[in-house]
Design an enzyme around this catalytic site. Structure first.
Site, PDB file in Angstrom:
ATOM      1  N   GLY A  14      42.762  34.176  50.756  1.00 13.30           N
ATOM      2  CA  GLY A  14      43.051  33.425  49.605  1.00 13.30           C
ATOM      3  C   GLY A  14      44.299  32.742  49.438  1.00 13.30           C
ATOM      4  O   GLY A  14      45.308  33.033  50.276  1.00 13.30           O
ATOM      5  N   CYS A  15      44.472  31.823  48.398  1.00 11.18           N
ATOM      6  CA  CYS A  15      45.576  31.055  48.539  1.00 11.18           C
ATOM      7  C   CYS A  15      46.636  31.841  47.865  1.00 11.18           C
ATOM      8  O   CYS A  15      47.723  31.889  48.575  1.00 11.18           O
ATOM      9  CB  CYS A  15      45.595  29.757  47.555  1.00 11.18           C
ATOM     10  SG  CYS A  15      44.704  30.191  46.145  1.00 11.18           S
ATOM     11  N   TYR A  16      46.490  32.479  46.903  1.00 10.56           N
ATOM     12  CA  TYR A  16      47.571  33.478  46.280  1.00 10.56           C
ATOM     13  C   TYR A  16      48.048  34.349  47.315  1.00 10.56           C
ATOM     14  O   TYR A  16      49.415  34.810  47.366  1.00 10.56           O
ATOM     15  CB  TYR A  16      47.115  34.018  44.908  1.00 10.56           C
ATOM     16  CG  TYR A  16      46.984  33.256  43.922  1.00 10.56           C
ATOM     17  CD1 TYR A  16      48.348  32.614  43.283  1.00 10.56           C
ATOM     18  CD2 TYR A  16      45.875  32.804  43.306  1.00 10.56           C
ATOM     19  CE1 TYR A  16      48.385  31.762  42.185  1.00 10.56           C
ATOM     20  CE2 TYR A  16      46.086  32.067  41.848  1.00 10.56           C
ATOM     21  CZ  TYR A  16      47.294  31.426  41.453  1.00 10.56           C
ATOM     22  OH  TYR A  16      47.308  30.687  40.323  1.00 10.56           O
TER      23      TYR A  16
END
Lengths: 344, 344, 344, 344
Positions: free
Chosen positions: A147-149
């Site tokens: 995921g991005c985070y």
């Protein structure tokens, strides 16, 4: 190499097109959607006269026969079904959704409120946090893209957590993301008139990236305790900053921590530890695959502050997906990714 | 009542003009600058044909004779000198700078890198955190108006700190501010092309509002340990969000904490504790004097997350200054401040 | 091929770096400034660890000996002097300033309020409006690169003006530009707090691009009368839209005009005439070298509306400069420029 | 006076709430919606604890009995039906939609693509362009409030058109609007990620405000020919700029035109003709009821450029509605509207 992209109409999908359009080896063969079969430029006018492909329905057998690799830029809950079908073919897969990331399927149920994929299938996917999992990625055929985070956060935490210099119950992450992370489906919350000149916290203590981050941290150090992880929306299109706070077990200087970070990332072209006393801003990685990191120890509190920034659509999605595809395919990890941030 | 405004060309000064222009009792008598004596609209064309005043040089005796109250919207280092001169007159003073806030003059030297005012004079100024210092403000003639970050942060922390329900060494504040907080002097860092589509951390662990926040926290609970306080710049004009993390000494539910906060602020018109499960965004207080607060307890970590938002030019500067002036002058605290946020 | 860039610290210069960093044939050899000799990343942290060059003082002989081509991304008034010095060497030149564009030196004095270069030298420079001047560019050694507004405007007007279908006294251009066009020197007018949520007209009827546009129009049709040309600042970083109004001499349908435009640009890879009834937005060319055009005839008024958008730093500056350098060097005009717009 | 607001959930409706909340005479009695009966703050959290009203269903008889005036902030096609029902009661009406503006019902069909109200009813509504229709407004009970674009444009054109100094076939209006003009219904076109860093033209030569502008111009000068009117979307929340181009019949200087404009508006508190050589920006009227105007004659072309800015939600909608309500009710036109623009 030929690539198929599924979920082309989202921002992650169109970013894959942007990268692969100039990739020296991996070429866009077909683009797919569950919606209307229209030319790509109907959805994205900026691709008019450049990307001639028409969006096609998903035909698993055909895709698997024609292409060498398939990217899923589909939402959670959609990837899971597709992956299962493609798992019976010979094609390489990179999934950008959250469906194949959590090995504990109960966690998926709890945080995603959806039905998980079978654990057996999940376990065959390699978690593509490139810098820390390269060995497995080289041997992999199926990648679950982070995921991005989690990408911004884990790259920021890794050296400190793996070196075991922090108190294991002290991790607090205050993350901020550009609005493209919220996807392309219109909603009141993502309207310009509502978010412009605004800033908001959302999913307080409930974001589905929490178990993903904790899973990886526990792999690195099984003593890690539950983390605090907050997510905010910025009125900008691209970019994530994770501001990370941890308590140090002993006294360290900023410069010793800085050295640790420089050492950890010295061979990784896409992670830039900024010089001592410098900190990255979001725009300084925008449009590129870089993750930039700055560190500072506060001697008054014994805490280490880590700043980590990425472009959520690049290193946080499509960029890292291509980086992983490169490694998995025996290419140099920077292939097709060596362009600069867009500044200003 | 007649008011003089010194430092009119900054954003704090022009916000005082905005408020006082429609204030029922306190009227703008004169506006002052150290620069050119031009009509106000030369500096601020939006005031053309509305505010006819000309900027005047600062004549202490004349101002003290003609006006009942003087507002200093001057930068740190400038207020200190002016305040000393005005202290020999009979005029009411509200200082918006940081010069009169720190009782420990060593702290001022350390964090502001400037020469402090004499401690004796500082001690005669009442710290104008209205909701928690109303008694003293009512009796005061001289007010030191709190900083923007301290206002958002202290209003967010007060109920928990005063009630002593948190671990005293656990306070971490991740604050974000709109760019008007950086003032009106042009610099590369505040250019639109540099900050638009951007987000940055600055003064990492070195912001001069740290000792101001700690001073007040220690007044409330002398056991409080040094805090971690980070400041970030948002690509918006107005607004601050402080996202605050504290560890709870015992187990609490979100709803019990929420009750504590509602109770604490029930008689304070400008602090709105949002309903259980709701959190404020920055734009929802923009242009108004409100401080909006949301709380959430994470049972996984035992931490309380507090979200506190203000408009940095209003409750964080000119708004609170007028609120204090009202109370100091025997007016209702909402006089001239009861307009709504500008939305959208 | 080796390239030197002079004026690297401006936005045009850093955009040249972005393009040439991935250019297959033209490589950055040296970067120059009149200011401090520091590493490029001191000025542009986003280039840290990527562009290792140090900014060097300008040594004409050394540059001319070491490099094959020099780009001047310097302000008006600076280029003129440099160009004169380099004119005695053998190096190829592309000048991005306005100094070499106006053949009538009186016009330069009138509109730029500066001393012009000698007419003789100016006449040796080829005006690099690529799509309409390719023949001359192929043979050129010295290029005067068009201004940002003239590029968008002239590409929009060319087919109608050359075909002589419009009334020659009817040209009105309402142009809007992102703020990077105002350069990187801090000023109150370009501060985020001043321009954010704002939009302004500037240099009303006095913009120095007026004579540049008229000069080219007159080359195409010597009957063209003075034009009305307005410029506005948008609160965005990149992009120009010229909305152009002309009266048609006879009755035409939108579709016949559309055909004329499609025909005119069918062999030009960087000009995209949008399908009938479609109009480009600024973001749809952002970060790319495209100029996108839409047309509409209003039968009520007999006027043609032409919409033309570019990225002011790309097709309006560095992109077109490289496109011209390519052609002048016998390369394909798209070399190093075939990347997609950044969207979103 | 008691007011009912219908269509409270749109941006025009909530701006009426903002104004009337501090209006000295006209108070909000009830707010209405065709959707859910929830507290207003459910739709607009920034009103939490301030506006206690619950949204109510529309009961014509009850509203007419309880209130003195009703504002319709409803979309076109909705107002028409409501107005018909309320026309049988005694209540004052101000309609903010386009339904009651076009006296020629064929125009409404052509441009709005909807069924018009009966001409008879339309003719009983007074067109509320306050500065030019005050006499009729004073005597009116029913007001049709002008559109946002027509307000900015007509106030800009009025002195020149009425004085008959322009060529009647020469009017070209290039208008730009903030995105709140597009309403609060989510759509892809109004998403932050799509419009941020963007600028677009829309409804090219087809905007429904064209006949409204022409109707008024023809009332002033029956020789006026069809106009060219373009509309663009700005990536900001509030504000409209109309840049207007007209050819002058004879030679005029900027200063003579400027005098004409100053004279025309000298008694109108909400129209500010800027000093000679000054031009307004959008932010300089943001949040206020002002219309600011600048003029410039280009002697090269014989054209007059008129710049006119308003806040589309204020002078372009709710502000002018209240201004009209004031006049219609015998109050001073500035009642409740004398607050300053929000700057920055």
């Amino acid at each position: 190499m030929k690539a198929a992209i599924i979920g082309t109409t989202g921002y992650g999908g169109v970013e894959l097109i942007r990268i692969l359009h100039t990739h020296p080896t991996i070429n866009i063969h077909s683009v797919h959607t569950t919606r209307e079969e229209v030319p790509v430029w109907n959805e994205y006018p900026h691709l008019y006269n450049i990307i001639e492909n028409k969006l096609e329905k998903i035909n698993v057998a055909k895709i698997a026969e024609e292409s060498d690799i398939v990217f899923f830029a589909t939402p959670s809950g959609v990837s899971s079904k597709l992956v299962e079908e493609f798992s019976h073919t010979n094609i390489k897969m990179v999934d950008l959704s959250g469906d194949l990331r959590l090995r504990n399927t109960e966690d998926y149920k709890t945080w995603y409120k959806k039905e998980p994929v079978q654990a057996e299938l999940i376990n065959k996917f390699v978690y593509g946090l490139t810098e820390w999992n390269r060995g497995e990625i080289e041997k992999a055929k199926w990648i679950s893209n982070p995921g991005c985070y989690p990408t911004a956060t884990l790259l920021g935490l890794a050296p400190a957590v793996k070196e075991k210099i922090i108190k294991t119950d002290s991790i607090i992450i205050d993350a901020k993301s550009g609005i493209s992370g919220a996807g392309r489906s219109p909603s009141r919350d993502t309207m310009l008139a509502e978010m412009n000149e605004n800033f908001k916290i959302y999913k307080v203590n409930k974001h589905q990236h929490i178990p993903e981050i904790e899973q990886q941290l526990l792999d690195w150090n099984s003593d890690i305790k539950p983390i605090t992880f907050s997510t905010h929306l910025l009125p900008i299109n691209r970019g994530i900053m994770s501001t990370i706070y941890v308590s140090l077990k002993e006294e360290y200087t900023t410069s010793s921590i800085h050295e640790l970070y420089e050492e950890a990332y010295k061979n990784h072209p896409f992670v830039r530890v900024r010089p001592l006393g410098h900190f990255p801003t979001i725009k300084e990685v925008s449009g590129s695959n870089y993750c930039d990191i700055g560190v500072d120890v506060d001697e008054r509190t014994g805490r280490l502050t880590i700043i980590s920034v990425i472009d959520n659509l690049m290193k946080g999605a499509a960029g890292q997906a291509v980086q992983n595809a490169n490694i998995m395919s025996g290419l140099h990890e920077t292939a097709g990714l060596n362009f600069l941030p867009l500044y200003p």
